[in-house]
Design a protein around this motif. Structure first.
Motif, PDB file in Angstrom:
ATOM      1  N   LEU A  16      61.006  12.379  24.091  1.00 26.05           N
ATOM      2  CA  LEU A  16      60.171  12.907  25.176  1.00 26.05           C
ATOM      3  C   LEU A  16      58.721  12.457  25.058  1.00 26.05           C
ATOM      4  N   CYS A  56      56.688  18.316  23.330  1.00 24.30           N
ATOM      5  CA  CYS A  56      57.605  18.356  22.189  1.00 24.30           C
ATOM      6  C   CYS A  56      58.349  19.696  22.145  1.00 24.30           C
ATOM      7  N   PRO A  57      59.666  19.655  22.106  1.00 22.75           N
ATOM      8  CA  PRO A  57      60.435  20.912  22.081  1.00 22.75           C
ATOM      9  C   PRO A  57      60.063  21.814  20.902  1.00 22.75           C
TER      10      PRO A  57
END
Ligand code: SF4
Ligand code: SF4
Length: 312
Positions: free
Chosen positions: A194, A249-250
């Motif tokens: 991502l 960012c997860p």
């Protein structure tokens, strides 16, 4: 008291760290970081250090802790989160990097590590220490990995499973043996990319380094020259630093906000409207940002960034 053993002292330091405001800490055995040295050299040879010519110098010193402290036996790495629930409030405003919301972290962390060193010396006054907070040629991020604080994300920043990547790093070297942690052995990025796909300027390299010539953080902070006007639309309103790769960012989405008050954004800055940013005077700039990392840039450069970012 001169008789404390390494396990007892390691435990005491772990217990003291949260009292001093540190969210995470870990212990590493000193060694020469040859791999990091090679990566840095190749990166500089490719010109990716942009205007940061100081990164070419002192490579040996950067990689070898003993060049800073000949009798070093332990490297303790601390993380202090600056993740806050309180962000800039208004739509369409110039965006400043979250690390610059509050007071300069170098001053805060250095003071607390000094306090910790005094605390340690109470148990053995022969122990000596050396503190690093972004102040010397030293691979702080690599030592954070060695000390088990996290792994290096594809965006090059260290990620901790609990507090994500919005944290400052401080290091204390001691001439005393301690119980060491194991480096994080797993890359928890997995197949995610991502950050790479979302970076507006394509600055993230495949080997977890950043091309500083393209990175908005470098262009708006380290770069002495004004940001090129044609880059305005790519800034996505980031006028001092850029957090896009961390925001997507997860691991940061699930990280707790630690809300340390010293790193929170002042209400006056959080509430500024687009018009107030555009009319920011030098007197306001000095008053609002004198304690923040934003004071690193000249008023004229920030105004220029605001102007080109707001036109897009
Ligand atoms: S800070 Fe911004 S410009 Fe730099 S790598 Fe991350 S997303 Fe890209
Ligand atoms: S966004 Fe994905 S690839 Fe990038 S650092 Fe976070 S987990 Fe890793």
């Amino acid at each position: 008291m001169d008789s404390i053993d390494k396990t007892a002292l390691t435990k005491l330091i772990r217990e003291k760290a949260p009292e001093l405001g540190f969210d995470i800490c870990g212990f590493a055995r000193p060694r020469i970081l040859d791999k990091n040295k090679s990566i840095l050299r190749e990166w500089c040879e490719a010109g990716m250090n942009a205007n940061m010519s100081y990164l070419v110098r002192n490579t040996e010193k950067r990689a070898d802790p003993a060049k800073h402290m000949p009798d070093v036996q332990s490297i303790i790495v601390f993380g202090m989160s600056y993740n806050s629930a309180n962000l800039q409030k208004n739509e369409g405003v110039p965006i400043i990097s979250r690390y610059a919301y509050g007071k300069r972290y170098q001053d805060i962390i250095t003071k607390r590590l000094n306090d910790l060193l005094l605390f340690i010396k109470d148990f053995n006054n022969k122990i000596e220490g050396k503190i690093f907070v972004d102040s010397n040629p030293f691979f702080e991020k690599a030592w954070a990995v060695e000390a088990g604080l996290g792994w290096q994300g594809k965006h090059s920043i260290i990620i901790n499973k609990e507090i994500g990547s919005f944290f400052f790093i401080g290091v204390l070297m001691l001439n005393f043996d301690l119980d060491y942690d194991k480096p994080e052995g797993i890359d928890h990025c997995g197949t995610c990319r991502l950050c790479i796909d979302r970076c507006p300027t394509g600055a993230i390299n495949a080997n977890r380094t950043i091309d500083a010539r393209k990175c908005i953080s470098n262009l708006t902070i380290e770069n002495r020259d004004p940001v090129a006007v044609e880059l305005g639309p790519k800034l996505e309103k980031r006028v001092f630093g850029c957090d896009i790769c961390q925001e997507v960012c997860p691991w940061n989405r699930k990280a707790a906000c630690n809300n340390h008050p010293e790193y929170s954004i002042p209400d006056e800055v959080a509430n500024m409207s687009p018009a107030e940013w555009l009319s920011l005077t030098e007197e306001q700039f000095i008053r609002l940002f004198k304690d923040s990392a934003i004071s690193r840039v000249k008023y004229a450069n920030l105004k220029h960034n605001i102007s080109i970012a707001m036109k897009s």
